[in-house]
Motif scaffolding. Structure first.
Motif: not given
Length: 293
Positions: A42-50
């Motif tokens: 969901x929007x606002x959650x962190x995500x690893x671009x890798x």
């Protein structure tokens, strides 16, 4: 187009299971593409671009949200095919892999695949013109049709190569739009018809003089679209050509009217002089060939 940039980011929008838009710590944005990368997020959650298979940083062609929306509407396998097409365009045509090419190619591919699956046929009226005027782009367009068959198992309408080729032509000057590219193609084809009718002989459109003329006309259109000034000739070329090849000089003036109508402005003296140089070469080459027969 892609950027290998490690670290965490914050999700701004999830477009589907495979595409999301992320905000980076420096305030910039990145589009992340990968199988399942948006699932249950969901929007606002962190995500690893890798974690993404492909990462797109906006290059100024379109807003990030627009590029992400187009990617989000496309199946992952079509995105992968378009990446292959972009790589071929860079190798074969020296085109930079910008999103101004990715977006229209991906959009067109989606509709082409849909038409093929529904057995819908469309007319491509510029087949002959594109083949004659843009052989390199046309050849790559045909390779794209074959690539789609190999990668997606979809047999596109054979003439779809024409549209892909025109997208490659369009990309060669960033400020052009597709309608202007079509107009340019039609006008160049009409120019050759005008000269052939005027001189009563067919022009060898595969000849060196014809190829140079097409290149000149393409850059004339490009300069006009970008508002760039014409190159300067330090002599009265038209008068000199009129002495040697009066038919070529008259043809240049008529050609200037045709092209000026397409550009919606009158061509200047320098531009007409350059046209005269090319019509003189075509005229001389055509009669040299005739003399040898």
């Amino acid at each position: 187009m892609e950027l290998n940039r490690a670290g965490a980011a914050t999700i701004k929008r999830v477009y589907n299971n495979n595409v999301l838009l992320a905000g980076l710590g420096d305030g910039s944005e990145m589009i992340l593409v990968g199988k399942g990368i948006g699932f249950s997020h969901k929007p606002g959650e962190p995500v690893d671009v890798e974690a993404a298979d492909q990462r797109f940083v906006p290059d100024g062609s379109y807003a990030a949200s627009h590029v992400a929306g187009v990617l989000g509407d496309a199946p992952l396998e079509q995105i992968e095919v378009v990446q292959e097409i972009m790589a071929l365009a860079r190798t074969e045509l020296k085109l930079e892999p910008r999103q101004s090419l990715l977006v229209p190619i991906l959009d067109h591919l989606g509709f082409a695949v849909q038409r093929a699956r529904e057995s819908m046929k469309v007319d491509f009226p510029l087949r002959w013109e594109v083949a004659q005027l843009y052989p390199a782009e046309g050849q790559l367009g045909r390779r794209v049709v074959e690539l789609v068959r190999q990668r997606l198992g979809v047999t596109l309408q054979e003439e779809e190569w024409v549209a892909f080729a025109l997208h490659f032509v369009n990309q060669q000057w960033s400020k052009a739009d597709f309608s202007k590219t079509v107009s340019m193609t039609e006008t160049i084809a009409r120019t050759f018809t005008l000269l052939s009718v005027r001189w009563g002989k067919n022009i060898d459109e595969n000849g060196l003089s014809a190829a140079r003329f097409v290149t000149h006309l393409r850059y004339l259109f490009a300069r006009s679209i970008e508002g760039a000034p014409a190159d300067v000739i330090q002599m009265d070329v038209l008068t000199a050509i009129r002495r040697s090849y009066p038919e070529a000089a008259d043809a240049a003036l008529e050609t200037a009217k045709l092209i000026g109508g397409a550009l919606r402005r009158d061509l200047g003296e320098q531009e007409i002089s350059y046209l005269a140089l090319h019509t003189a070469r075509l005229y001389a080459e055509m009669h040299t060939i005739e003399d040898k027969k």
